[in-house]
Design a protein around this motif. Structure first.
Motif, mmCIF file in Angstrom:
data_model
loop_
_atom_site.group_PDB
_atom_site.id
_atom_site.type_symbol
_atom_site.label_atom_id
_atom_site.label_comp_id
_atom_site.label_asym_id
_atom_site.label_seq_id
_atom_site.Cartn_x
_atom_site.Cartn_y
_atom_site.Cartn_z
ATOM 1 N N THR A 388 0.891 -1.140 0.025
ATOM 2 C CA THR A 388 0.033 0.070 -0.022
ATOM 3 C C THR A 388 0.822 1.522 -0.078
ATOM 4 O OG1 THR A 388 -0.324 -0.217 2.304
ATOM 5 C CG2 THR A 388 -1.903 -1.039 1.158
ATOM 6 N N TYR A 389 1.879 1.239 0.612
ATOM 7 C CA TYR A 389 3.022 2.253 0.768
ATOM 8 C C TYR A 389 3.541 2.406 -0.787
ATOM 9 C CZ TYR A 389 2.910 2.721 6.008
ATOM 10 O OH TYR A 389 2.168 2.718 7.219
ATOM 11 N N LYS A 390 3.769 1.327 -1.301
ATOM 12 C CA LYS A 390 4.532 1.486 -2.666
ATOM 13 C C LYS A 390 3.533 2.036 -3.451
ATOM 14 C CE LYS A 390 7.677 -2.249 -1.982
ATOM 15 N NZ LYS A 390 8.340 -3.442 -2.362
ATOM 16 N N GLU A 391 2.121 1.734 -3.578
ATOM 17 C CA GLU A 391 1.298 2.315 -4.401
ATOM 18 C C GLU A 391 1.134 3.773 -4.283
ATOM 19 O OE1 GLU A 391 -2.324 0.347 -3.681
ATOM 20 O OE2 GLU A 391 -1.382 -1.706 -4.691
ATOM 21 N N VAL A 392 1.153 4.179 -2.860
ATOM 22 C CA VAL A 392 0.810 5.773 -2.844
ATOM 23 C C VAL A 392 1.889 6.398 -3.348
ATOM 24 C CG1 VAL A 392 1.158 7.383 -0.998
ATOM 25 C CG2 VAL A 392 -0.319 5.325 -0.759
ATOM 26 N N VAL A 393 3.455 5.823 -3.196
ATOM 27 C CA VAL A 393 4.732 6.580 -3.751
ATOM 28 C C VAL A 393 4.522 6.888 -5.391
ATOM 29 C CG1 VAL A 393 6.909 6.486 -3.959
ATOM 30 C CG2 VAL A 393 5.886 6.004 -1.513
ATOM 31 N N ASN A 394 3.949 5.595 -5.682
ATOM 32 C CA ASN A 394 4.031 5.546 -7.395
ATOM 33 C C ASN A 394 2.946 6.711 -7.897
ATOM 34 O OD1 ASN A 394 5.881 3.585 -8.217
ATOM 35 N ND2 ASN A 394 4.371 1.881 -7.689
#
Length: 427
Positions: A388-394
């Protein structure tokens, strides 16, 4: 009675951040020490020392008065100059960096102690000067007390030299940013260490009884130890709904409890919430993100135009975000593997958006700053452990590239940014 005592202790704890707290304490100590010396002089300490070490005692009335008068006038001038320097520092920090930096600069402990040393010496010299009486046959001049005033004056001069050095360091933006970063980093590390000890998941609190805030203000601190004791004693679970550090409006939901409880217990829970009209990083690490972001945005304004400061601020934000992705969006407090207290905080998605939104608005015209932000986001994506954090960063990377495409006139510069992202994704 215990609840009132806790509130008084909290107010006393907050006094330490006021610019006049330590100077007042040290000034009172100066008056007390002067009275102690008066008592010793009446007991004949100067006469006793004069018999064995006469070189340590000033035994001329006019010389003693001249010394004390000069010390008082000189120290008042030094204190006025020092206070003026502090005001210049605060004014420059407010206009060039951010007004939010002022509470942290005002609460500088070293400058408070130096101001207290000045007041200690001035008050001591005034009392000793008043104690000197007209000369007489049976009168012994308080020569030893005057000698101590010389020692205190030398100490004050040393403090003044240190103050000049300290103020020259404090006024530099690099040191200001580092102090903000260091306080937040220490706070985050402590939270992450505590989180590692938790091995339970958050209980479902949708049907719990809600209680609203009784007053408005910044929700700064809460006594988790006292709340944990209340929860164990009454066999209840508590969720703090309001985010720590956020502005809590009156009648907004403040906390939930998993069962209905007596009004006396509710009042005990309310007494553990502390609201104020200001924010401190020691109480809430999220304020560091806000302050450093404001410094970066202010430095890119046309009136200041300091990309170097913005780059330094982004570097500190990068380190704080790397720590933040190691933390969950909520804090849990458990006792014997049972979650008793749930503390909500600003989730990662909202936090990074609140940081990136102003930076995208004011900094996307500068290709160097945009590249620095892309480096921050790419490093963050590699360090993030939750998908979920990676999706936010993308998502933030996509928004940044869209704004940069609109603001950067030179297509070659923008293509280099896209090329950097492509190479990062391959690696």
């Amino acid at each position: 009675m215990k609840d009132k005592l806790l509130k008084l202790l909290y107010k006393a704890y907050n006094l330490k951040d006021k610019i006049a707290f330590f100077p007042s304490i040290i000034a009172i100590a100066g008056a007390i020490f002067a009275y102690i010396m008066m008592y010793l002089e009446n007991k004949g300490i100067s006469k006793y020392i004069l018999e064995f070490l006469p070189e340590l005692v000033i035994n001329d009335t006019e010389t003693a008065r001249a010394i004390l008068t000069t010390f008082i006038g000189g120290l008042i001038s030094i204190m006025v100059f020092s206070f003026s320097m502090v005001m210049i520092l605060l004014n420059q920090a407010s206009s060039n960096f951010s007004p939010r930096l002022l509470p942290g600069l005002i609460s500088n402990r070293r400058h408070q102690i130096i101001l207290g040393i000045y007041l200690f010496t001035i008050i001591y010299c005034i009392f000793i000067l008043v104690f000197i009486e007209p000369s007489g046959k049976k009168y012994q001049l308080p020569g030893f007390s005057v000698l101590l005033s010389i020692f205190f004056m030398v100490n004050s001069l040393a403090a003044f030299i240190y103050f000049i050095h300290s103020i020259s360091q404090e006024i530099q933006i690099n040191n200001i940013l580092y102090n903000i970063f260091s306080s937040s980093e220490n706070r985050l590390k402590k939270i992450i260490e505590k989180e590692k000890e938790i091995d339970s998941s958050k209980p479902n609190s949708n049907n719990w009884t809600t209680y609203n805030a009784k007053s408005s203000g910044y929700f700064n601190t809460i006594s988790t130890e006292t709340l944990l004791h209340i929860a164990k004693e009454n066999n209840i679970k508590i969720e703090i709904v309001s985010n720590k550090g956020s502005y809590c409006n009156e009648d907004a939901i403040l906390f939930k409890v998993d069962k209905k409880i007596d009004n006396s217990i509710i009042e005990k829970i309310y007494s553990n919430f502390n609201f104020s009209k200001s924010e401190l990083i020691d109480d809430n690490y999220l304020l560091a993100f806000k302050q450093i972001t404001e410094v970066a945005v202010k430095s890119m304004s046309p009136g200041i135009n300091d990309p170097g400061t913005a780059i330094n601020a982004i570097d500190y934000l990068s380190q704080l975000f790397i720590l933040r992705v190691q933390k969950q969006d909520i804090d849990l407090v458990q006792e014997k593997n049972t979650i008793l207290i749930i503390l909500n905080s600003v989730n990662f998605k909202d936090l990074i958006y609140n940081v990136m939104a102003p930076l995208r608005t004011y900094c996307t015209h500068d290709v160097i700053i945009v590249r620095k932000l892309l480096v921050l986001l790419e490093n963050l994506k590699k360090k993030a452990t939750l998908n979920t954090y990676k999706e936010v960063v993308n998502n933030e990377i996509d928004l940044l590239l869209k704004d940069a495409e609109r603001e950067i006139a030179n297509k070659n510069d923008f293509n280099k940014l896209k090329e950097y992202i492509s190479n990062s994704n391959k690696n």
